[in-house]
Design a protein around this motif. Structure first.
Motif, short mmCIF file in Angstrom:
data_model
loop_
_atom_site.label_atom_id
_atom_site.label_comp_id
_atom_site.label_asym_id
_atom_site.label_seq_id
_atom_site.Cartn_x
_atom_site.Cartn_y
_atom_site.Cartn_z
N MET A 11 0.84 -1.19 0.00
CA MET A 11 0.00 0.00 0.00
C MET A 11 0.88 1.25 0.00
N THR A 12 0.90 1.95 -1.08
CA THR A 12 1.72 3.16 -1.18
C THR A 12 0.86 4.40 -1.01
N PRO A 13 1.07 5.13 0.03
CA PRO A 13 0.27 6.34 0.20
C PRO A 13 0.66 7.37 -0.85
N PRO A 14 -0.30 8.19 -1.25
CA PRO A 14 0.02 9.21 -2.25
C PRO A 14 1.08 10.17 -1.69
N THR A 15 2.04 10.50 -2.53
CA THR A 15 3.04 11.45 -2.06
C THR A 15 2.45 12.85 -2.12
N HIS A 16 3.08 13.73 -1.40
CA HIS A 16 2.72 15.15 -1.41
C HIS A 16 1.23 15.39 -1.15
N SER A 17 0.67 14.56 -0.31
CA SER A 17 -0.70 14.80 0.13
C SER A 17 -0.76 14.32 1.56
N ASN A 18 -1.60 14.96 2.32
CA ASN A 18 -1.71 14.50 3.70
C ASN A 18 -3.10 13.95 3.97
N LYS A 19 -3.79 13.54 2.91
CA LYS A 19 -5.13 12.96 3.10
C LYS A 19 -4.98 11.45 3.19
N LEU A 20 -4.56 11.01 4.36
CA LEU A 20 -4.34 9.59 4.56
C LEU A 20 -5.21 9.11 5.71
N THR A 21 -5.56 7.83 5.64
CA THR A 21 -6.27 7.25 6.77
C THR A 21 -5.24 6.89 7.83
N ALA A 22 -5.73 6.70 9.04
CA ALA A 22 -4.83 6.30 10.12
C ALA A 22 -4.14 4.99 9.76
N LYS A 23 -4.87 4.12 9.10
CA LYS A 23 -4.31 2.82 8.76
C LYS A 23 -3.15 2.97 7.77
N GLN A 24 -3.38 3.88 6.81
CA GLN A 24 -2.30 4.13 5.84
C GLN A 24 -1.07 4.70 6.53
N ARG A 25 -1.33 5.60 7.45
CA ARG A 25 -0.20 6.21 8.18
C ARG A 25 0.56 5.16 8.97
N MET A 26 -0.21 4.29 9.64
CA MET A 26 0.40 3.26 10.48
C MET A 26 1.24 2.29 9.67
N ALA A 27 0.89 2.17 8.37
CA ALA A 27 1.58 1.17 7.55
C ALA A 27 2.98 1.63 7.11
N ILE A 28 3.25 2.93 7.27
CA ILE A 28 4.56 3.43 6.81
C ILE A 28 5.62 3.14 7.87
N GLU A 29 6.73 2.62 7.42
CA GLU A 29 7.81 2.35 8.37
C GLU A 29 8.66 3.58 8.58
N ARG A 30 9.22 3.70 9.78
CA ARG A 30 10.04 4.85 10.12
C ARG A 30 11.24 4.94 9.17
N ALA A 31 11.47 6.16 8.68
CA ALA A 31 12.60 6.38 7.76
C ALA A 31 13.91 6.18 8.49
N LYS A 32 14.85 5.64 7.79
CA LYS A 32 16.18 5.48 8.38
C LYS A 32 17.05 6.62 7.87
N MET A 33 17.74 7.26 8.81
CA MET A 33 18.63 8.36 8.43
C MET A 33 19.81 7.81 7.63
N PRO A 34 19.99 8.28 6.40
CA PRO A 34 21.17 7.83 5.65
C PRO A 34 22.44 8.35 6.34
N GLU A 35 23.42 7.47 6.45
CA GLU A 35 24.65 7.82 7.17
C GLU A 35 25.87 7.55 6.31
N ARG A 36 26.90 8.32 6.56
CA ARG A 36 28.19 8.04 5.95
C ARG A 36 28.67 6.67 6.45
N ASP A 37 29.31 5.91 5.64
CA ASP A 37 29.81 4.59 6.00
C ASP A 37 30.70 4.68 7.25
N ALA A 38 30.48 3.72 8.17
CA ALA A 38 31.14 3.82 9.48
C ALA A 38 32.66 3.79 9.36
#
Lengths: 474, 287
Positions: A1-28
């Motif tokens: 389920m891909t929520p529409p980008t650049h819109s904030n008209k999402l259901t709670a379920k759609q919001r809950m389905a998105i995983e937390r973004a991982k901060m891109p990091e420089r290689d350790a």
């Protein structure tokens, strides 16, 4: 389920389905030898998706978790729509230094701790989004900010660290004339001399300072209040004053051998590298000892900054020695994790007994005592108690002592009428009001060694109190 | 930015700069110092304020050009600027009426001694100055000191001026009563010289003040790099000093800490194609 980008008209379920973004990091491995910033920042798509994870709770607990009370759901809603300009405007309403907070705030014990999504999974990455919006905004051509009508009042601020800069911004934007006095040759306080480039690039700090100056804030460097001018002189010249000069006196271990060459306070070690650029190895620049085996004593953010700096200066073994366990470490989680990834050794439940030196005065080892956790102490953390007969000797050529700071008496010694507590910190109420009318104080010189965001919260509250004081005729 | 109003060479490589710094000039007392940075990226160099004119808003600095940083400072022409001048830092000289005071200066330490000697004379003391230098052309401020001192004695290592030998020989004569015997001694110069002076005055417990110049960065007590042991206690020279009771100073510890960056200084020196025998910063500290 891909929520529409650049819109904030999402259901709670759609919001809950998105995983937390991982901060891109420089290689350790790469970054453990480089002073370039570790976190690379979210891209636009990732930021929008992450902002869409916010459930827009009616009960805005995240705001309560923020020392400067940023309207978090509101700025996230705009970010979720891709309207970063509006998001930035909301963010900057309450936070004058968002690019800095997005990088150095311990969000996991503040806004993100309160985020309801954290109860069943991961909190919204508010810090990452704050950073994204701030950085996005700083890349845009600055719209000319309308200059507020002049109030006719002048406020003097002592110290250009996070507390002083925040108060300066808050006061300047409501029309007060603001002059900030800085003891060092460049503004920023701990943001300049303490926090390393790889965590907070100086270019970010320079941008935020330039923004304040554009607002009319004047920063005068090379002024040591208490020496160059006194608090009395500031009180005569200004209608009100905010003291945010930091704690600024290093605590040493008080063990034998602490004066051997190669033993640094964290303040000195970090100042040489951050303020003076010792890592650049300019032939005529400020030098630093690059240890092969470096022991850093302490468990706070300063200790992490010190040990990661030592690693970047070329240490083969960069070691943290802390007398409690990782659970009691005051450092931000991210710093601890980053340090581990960079090959930092963590030696816990060990406290220094003595520093050993060579005949010609150089540190060669540190003797450590194993500890066990006993009953909780005044701070609520379990008190470390020595385990007899458990001493070990750790070879090292540099020791960095990062066990806290004390109140620097330079300003207060020249202002005897200012009431201090028994540790030499300035007594102030929750608005920052001190024992002297028109004199407010905040940050580490009131709290003892604390955090950037708490100093900023103090600056913001004091600015409001100063405004009231000025308009009500004090 | 702080404007240099005048710049005169007092001896080979030793310059007197008058610098516009109104706040420092107004606040300054004898014995205090400033930290100077010629330009962005340069080191912070602590320099004693030799003199000040509060009304004109100026301070006088006497600077020996030895390292790259001090060379850049003394190369500033009148009308040019120093990027940073911060101070006055440190505690002022404790001025008492001792009676007869011996002021012993070694090398460029004489520049640090000058404001102390002047303030001591103004406080009503009889000031006897002894200056030591390698050669006569490195002697500085003898005439200026004569303006208020009862006597100015000279010793040079090569005998090209005054007595041949070390300045401590003059002090020995003072202590033996061959010259006016001091009630107090102020000594500024290389660490070895100050240690020797303190050693000579210790048996008779003659109050002896020395001015220390350890490695320093911020000058406000923030970094602790300038820590010295005074009577076994940790003190920061930048805020507790720079003047201390010479009989209590751990000179061995001070020497050891002054050597901390010698390898780096040597490397930097070689890069500058200069004499590699001693580091520039070491020399700046009057070693």
């Amino acid at each position: 389920m891909t929520p529409p980008t650049h819109s904030n008209k999402l259901t709670a379920k759609q919001r809950m389905a998105i995983e937390r973004a991982k901060m891109p990091e420089r290689d350790a491995a790469e970054r453990s030898r480089s002073f370039e910033e570790v976190n690379l920042g979210l891209d636009e798509a990732a930021a929008v998706r992450e902002a869409q994870r916010c459930l827009q709770c009616k009960n805005r607990k995240c705001v309560e978790g923020c020392p400067v009370r940023v309207d978090i759901p509101e700025f996230l809603a705009k970010a979720a729509e891709g309207d970063f300009a509006a998001a930035a405007e909301i963010l900057k309403r309450d936070n004058y230094l968002p690019g800095i907070c997005g990088r150095v705030c311990p969000q996991e014990i503040q806004c993100e701790l309160e985020c309801v999504r954290g109860a069943k999974g991961e909190a919204v990455a508010i810090g990452h989004l704050e950073r994204f919006v701030a950085d996005w905004s700083s890349r845009q051509a600055d719209a000319d900010q309308p200059q507020p009508p002049r109030s006719g009042f002048k406020v003097g601020i002592v110290g250009s660290g996070p507390g002083g800069l925040t108060a300066a911004g808050e006061l300047a934007r409501i029309g007060h004339e603001v002059v900030v006095f800085e003891a060092l040759h460049a503004p920023g306080g701990v943001l300049r001399y303490g926090i390393p480039e790889f965590r907070l690039p100086k270019a970010i700090l320079d941008q935020e300072v330039a923004r304040l100056e554009k607002l009319g804030v004047r920063i005068e460097c090379d002024v040591v209040v208490g020496k160059t001018i006194t608090l009395d002189e500031i009180r005569r010249e200004f209608d009100a004053c905010f003291i945010a000069n930091g704690a600024g006196l290093p605590v040493f271990l008080d063990v034998d051998g602490e004066d051997f060459n190669g033993v640094y306070s964290a303040n000195e070690f970090l100042t040489r590298v951050n303020l003076m650029g010792a890592y650049l190895d300019r032939p005529d620049g400020t030098p630093i000892i690059r240890g092969r085996n470096v022991v850093v004593v302490g468990g706070g953010n300063t200790a992490m900054d010190g040990v990661r700096t030592a690693r970047r200066l070329g240490a083969e073994r960069a070691m943290i020695y802390y007398r409690r366990t990782e659970a009691e470490m005051p450092a931000r989680n991210e710093e601890i994790e980053h340090a581990k990834e960079e090959g930092i050794e963590f030696h816990l439940l060990a406290a220094p007994l003595e520093i050993l030196g060579t005949d010609d005065g150089w540190v060669r080892a540190i003797r450590m005592q194993k500890m066990a956790l006993g009953e909780p102490d005044d701070s609520g953390r379990r008190r470390p108690v020595p385990i007899p007969g458990s001493e070990e000797t750790v070879e090292c050529d540099v020791v960095v002592v990062a066990v806290g700071v004390r109140a620097n008496p330079l300003l207060t010694a020249a202002a005897p009428e200012l009431k201090l507590n028994k540790w030499g910190y300035i007594e102030a109420d929750e608005t920052g009001q001190t024992s002297l009318p028109g004199v407010f104080a905040g940050g580490d010189i009131v709290r003892g060694g604390a955090t950037v965001i708490l100093a900023m919260g103090d600056g913001k509250r004091a600015a409001a109190a100063i405004d009231r004081y000025l308009r009500e005729g004090g | 930015m702080f404007e240099v109003l005048s710049n005169a060479e007092l001896a080979a490589g030793v310059h007197r700069l008058v610098v516009s710094a109104p706040r420092v000039a107004k606040a300054r007392k004898a014995g205090q110092f400033v930290i100077v940075r010629k330009e962005d990226g340069a080191e912070r160099i602590p320099l004693t304020i030799a003199d000040a004119d509060a009304r004109a808003g100026t301070i006088t600095l006497i600077v020996q050009a030895v390292g790259a940083s001090t060379r850049a400072i003394v190369a500033t022409p009148p009308g040019g600027h120093l990027r940073d001048v911060v101070g006055p830092l440190g505690e002022p000289t404790r001025l008492e009426k001792w009676g007869k005071v011996a002021c012993i200066g070694g090398g460029v330490g004489t520049a640090v001694l000058f404001p102390l000697a002047k303030a001591l004379a103004e406080a009503g003391n009889e000031v006897y100055v002894a200056i030591g230098a390698a050669t006569a052309d490195l002697v500085i401020l003898a005439d200026e000191l004569s303006a208020f001192a009862e006597e100015v004695y000279l010793a040079t290592e090569d005998g090209s001026g005054g007595r041949k030998g070390l300045v401590t020989a003059i002090l020995a004569d003072m202590l033996a009563g061959k010259l006016p015997r001091p009630d107090a001694v102020f000594a500024v110069g290389p660490v070895g010289m100050m240690e020797a002076v303190a050693g000579m005055t210790r048996p008779d417990k003659i109050p002896t003040i020395v001015s220390l110049n350890p490695i320093m960065i911020d000058g406000t007590g923030m970094c602790g790099g300038c820590r010295v042991r005074i009577g076994g206690e940790r003190k920061f020279a930048c805020v507790d000093g720079p003047e201390f009771d010479g009989h209590l100073v751990d000179f061995a510890g001070l020497k050891q800490r002054l050597a901390m960056y010698r390898p780096q200084e040597r490397r930097s020196d070689e890069q500058c194609r200069l004499d590699a025998s001693a580091g520039p910063a070491a020399k700046e500290r009057g070693e």
